[in-house]
Design a protein around this motif. Structure first.
Motif, mmCIF file in Angstrom:
data_model
loop_
_atom_site.group_PDB
_atom_site.id
_atom_site.type_symbol
_atom_site.label_atom_id
_atom_site.label_comp_id
_atom_site.label_asym_id
_atom_site.label_seq_id
_atom_site.Cartn_x
_atom_site.Cartn_y
_atom_site.Cartn_z
ATOM 1 N N THR A 159 0.828 -1.187 -0.105
ATOM 2 C CA THR A 159 -0.015 0.009 0.026
ATOM 3 C C THR A 159 1.012 1.345 -0.002
ATOM 4 O O THR A 159 0.229 2.259 0.132
ATOM 5 N N ALA A 160 2.067 1.081 -0.020
ATOM 6 C CA ALA A 160 3.189 2.178 -0.257
ATOM 7 C C ALA A 160 4.077 2.261 -1.572
ATOM 8 O O ALA A 160 5.190 2.707 -1.630
ATOM 9 N N GLU B 167 7.512 -18.020 10.513
ATOM 10 C CA GLU B 167 8.560 -17.113 10.520
ATOM 11 C C GLU B 167 8.292 -15.864 9.568
ATOM 12 O O GLU B 167 7.480 -16.043 8.893
ATOM 13 N N LYS B 168 8.820 -14.765 10.173
ATOM 14 C CA LYS B 168 8.774 -13.474 9.247
ATOM 15 C C LYS B 168 10.166 -13.118 8.869
ATOM 16 O O LYS B 168 11.013 -13.894 9.031
ATOM 17 N N GLY B 169 9.934 -11.974 8.094
ATOM 18 C CA GLY B 169 11.412 -11.384 7.565
ATOM 19 C C GLY B 169 11.863 -11.991 6.426
ATOM 20 O O GLY B 169 13.146 -12.043 6.340
ATOM 21 N N LYS B 170 11.233 -12.813 5.607
ATOM 22 C CA LYS B 170 11.974 -13.590 4.557
ATOM 23 C C LYS B 170 11.776 -12.629 3.342
ATOM 24 O O LYS B 170 10.536 -12.225 2.976
ATOM 25 N N ILE B 171 12.662 -12.401 2.462
ATOM 26 C CA ILE B 171 12.762 -11.685 1.232
ATOM 27 C C ILE B 171 12.008 -12.190 0.090
ATOM 28 O O ILE B 171 12.086 -13.665 -0.361
ATOM 29 N N ILE B 172 11.013 -11.406 -0.530
ATOM 30 C CA ILE B 172 9.982 -12.018 -1.434
ATOM 31 C C ILE B 172 10.634 -11.525 -2.536
ATOM 32 O O ILE B 172 11.018 -10.073 -2.810
ATOM 33 N N SER B 173 10.544 -12.363 -3.878
ATOM 34 C CA SER B 173 10.971 -11.874 -4.885
ATOM 35 C C SER B 173 9.816 -12.224 -6.145
ATOM 36 O O SER B 173 9.143 -13.097 -5.879
ATOM 37 N N ARG C 57 8.012 -3.130 3.887
ATOM 38 C CA ARG C 57 9.181 -2.924 3.150
ATOM 39 C C ARG C 57 10.455 -2.771 4.022
ATOM 40 O O ARG C 57 10.158 -2.048 5.084
ATOM 41 N N ASP C 58 11.428 -3.194 3.611
ATOM 42 C CA ASP C 58 12.856 -2.846 4.165
ATOM 43 C C ASP C 58 13.711 -2.550 2.989
ATOM 44 O O ASP C 58 14.523 -3.225 2.351
ATOM 45 N N GLU D 298 14.823 -1.369 -0.317
ATOM 46 C CA GLU D 298 14.546 -1.970 -1.696
ATOM 47 C C GLU D 298 13.564 -3.210 -1.418
ATOM 48 O O GLU D 298 12.897 -3.596 -2.540
ATOM 49 N N ASN D 299 13.877 -4.078 -0.480
ATOM 50 C CA ASN D 299 13.119 -5.251 -0.526
ATOM 51 C C ASN D 299 11.718 -5.206 0.164
ATOM 52 O O ASN D 299 11.364 -4.436 1.153
ATOM 53 N N ILE D 300 10.892 -6.258 -0.391
ATOM 54 C CA ILE D 300 9.719 -6.731 0.175
ATOM 55 C C ILE D 300 9.734 -7.795 1.157
ATOM 56 O O ILE D 300 10.280 -8.748 0.522
ATOM 57 N N MET D 301 9.593 -7.879 2.348
ATOM 58 C CA MET D 301 9.750 -8.926 3.411
ATOM 59 C C MET D 301 8.351 -9.338 3.827
ATOM 60 O O MET D 301 7.279 -8.822 3.925
ATOM 61 N N THR D 302 8.373 -10.595 4.009
ATOM 62 C CA THR D 302 7.038 -11.390 4.547
ATOM 63 C C THR D 302 7.119 -10.872 5.965
ATOM 64 O O THR D 302 7.991 -10.609 6.769
ATOM 65 N N ASP D 303 5.708 -10.317 6.622
ATOM 66 C CA ASP D 303 5.513 -10.042 7.697
ATOM 67 C C ASP D 303 4.184 -10.596 8.229
ATOM 68 O O ASP D 303 3.738 -9.823 9.114
ATOM 69 N N GLY D 304 3.649 -11.790 7.994
ATOM 70 C CA GLY D 304 2.570 -12.211 8.563
ATOM 71 C C GLY D 304 2.266 -13.662 8.003
ATOM 72 O O GLY D 304 3.191 -14.118 7.290
#
Length: 419
Positions: free
Chosen positions: A37-38, A342-348, A367-368, A370-376
């Motif tokens: 959403t950002a 677990e959270k914090g996995k990089i998504i591609s 967002r972290d 430039e990366n999109i990370m798992t958070d749920g």
């Protein structure tokens, strides 16, 4: 106009995207939002909790927000609409009393019986001993429900008496003070989402959700692992029955009780083998992931419908227009969901999926840099359309295959019933 969307799931990302399709909407703010959403200059996140009403009101006032669209059930059940309306802010979503149609299973059951709405028979219990005695007498299969919000996971379908007795212990141990035990209904489930201004209703396309974590509807209940729309089981004739026997009596009873219900009335139905629609539950907001399957098919500007509901002008709107396609949404979850994950996995692969024509709705992401990370638990919802269901399903899974993150999981059979 500037619109504020409250929530951080895939539903809220879908709402933000759909609202921004209209030239009337110049900016969407999401509280707290997610990694999706950002992603544009017209959409931004702010880290305010959905139940922090004073901060939400302050943010809305300071940013000249003209409309607040509430996504999740929690703030509605706590009275966000009541709070914001007192400050002069326009809100799409029922007040606290109306939201009890979802937040209290017993309130909803009593409401349905008063309105004469077809539903399962059930009893309420405030202690485990009485509940267990009722289950032992009634037998199984049987359904045990928490009387409160449980993020889609407070309903336990018990195939044996032992499972039902364990469900009673589980819910009371989870600090629920009241539970409802209902008869087990057989058939196909369908979700009917209707928009209402408290005076009239407009139904959206029917959808079918996939609640269970495992293929062929096995394993634990989740918030939803995928959906498709429009559900073929709901013929025009059946939709007329649902409107006459469920939606209109619900609206009439809300009016009789003096409840100002402006928002989404979501009926979760069981269509019995005899073709009878029976209400399993009501929800007071857009469904998730049904919204991600329905909105891509909506041609009528969503902002026009929402404003008409807020202004009690829905009856003056023209008939809803839909694109002549069908859609399928596949939810990608973190491994272990709905249990520990677990959270914090990089998504591609999100850009590649969307390059194929799919819409990727973010849910449990952040967002972290430039990366999109798992958070749920439920991370993404991948929606694709097509001229028929085999095409839409194939398009969705082709897009899903582009996306990668460690321990990702998705059901391989979303839409198999209509493939």
């Amino acid at each position: 106009m500037k619109v504020l969307v409250v929530g951080n799931g895939g539903r809220e990302h879908a709402l933000a995207r759909k609202l921004l399709e209209s030239d009337k909407v110049e900016q969407v703010f999401c509280l707290p939002g997610n990694g999706g959403t950002a992603t544009t200059s017209q959409s931004s996140n702010y880290p305010i909790n959905v139940d922090d009403f004073p901060k939400i009101a302050e943010f809305a006032k300071s940013n000249q927000i003209e409309l607040v669209v509430v996504g999740p059930e929690l703030p509605l059940s706590l009275g966000i609409t009541d709070y914001l309306q007192k400050t002069g802010i326009k809100v799409f979503g029922p007040d606290r009393i109306g939201a009890q149609i979802e937040s209290s299973k017993y309130w909803a059951k009593s409401f349905m019986l008063e309105a004469g709405i077809p539903t399962a028979q059930g009893e309420k219990f405030t202690d485990r001993e009485s509940a267990k005695a009722y289950i032992n007498q009634t037998g199984a299969p049987i359904v045990v429900k928490a009387d409160g919000l449980a993020a889609g996971k407070g309903v336990i379908v018990a195939n044996t008496v032992t499972e039902a007795l364990n469900a009673v212990d589980y819910l009371f141990d989870s600090q629920y003070d009241l539970i409802v035990v209902e008869e087990y209904l057989v058939g196909e489930e369908v979700s009917i989402l209707a928009l209402t201004d408290g005076l009239s209703l407009r139904s959206l396309l029917p959808a079918q959700d996939h609640k269970r974590i495992g293929a062929r509807d096995t394993g634990a209940n989740t918030g939803g692992m995928g959906a498709y729309a429009p559900a073929p089981i709901v013929t025009p004739e059946l939709m007329e029955r649902i409107d006459k026997e469920v939606l209109q009596p619900t609206l009439a009873t809300l009016q009789q009780r003096g409840i100002d219900y402006r928002g989404v009335l979501y009926a979760g139905l069981m269509i019995t083998p005899e073709g009878e629609p029976k209400v399993l539950e009501f929800n007071c907001r857009f469904g998730d992931p049904e919204t991600q399957a329905i909105l891509p098919l909506l041609e009528t500007p969503l902002i026009d419908l929402i404003l008409a509901c807020c202004d009690r002008q829905l009856a003056q709107q023209p008939p809803l227009a839909w694109y002549p396609q069908v859609s399928t949404c596949v939810v990608i979850a973190a491994g272990g969901y709905p249990g520990t994950y677990e959270k914090g996995k990089i998504i591609s692969g999100i850009e590649q999926a969307e390059a194929l024509g799919a819409q990727v709705f973010h849910a449990g992401t952040k967002r972290d840099g430039e990366n999109i990370m798992t958070d749920g638990g439920r991370v993404l919802g991948v929606t694709a359309t097509g001229g028929d269901f085999p095409a839409a399903i194939a398009n969705a899974y082709q897009a899903v295959e582009c996306i990668k993150f460690e321990n990702m999981y998705y059901r391989p059979d979303i839409g198999d019933r209509v493939r």
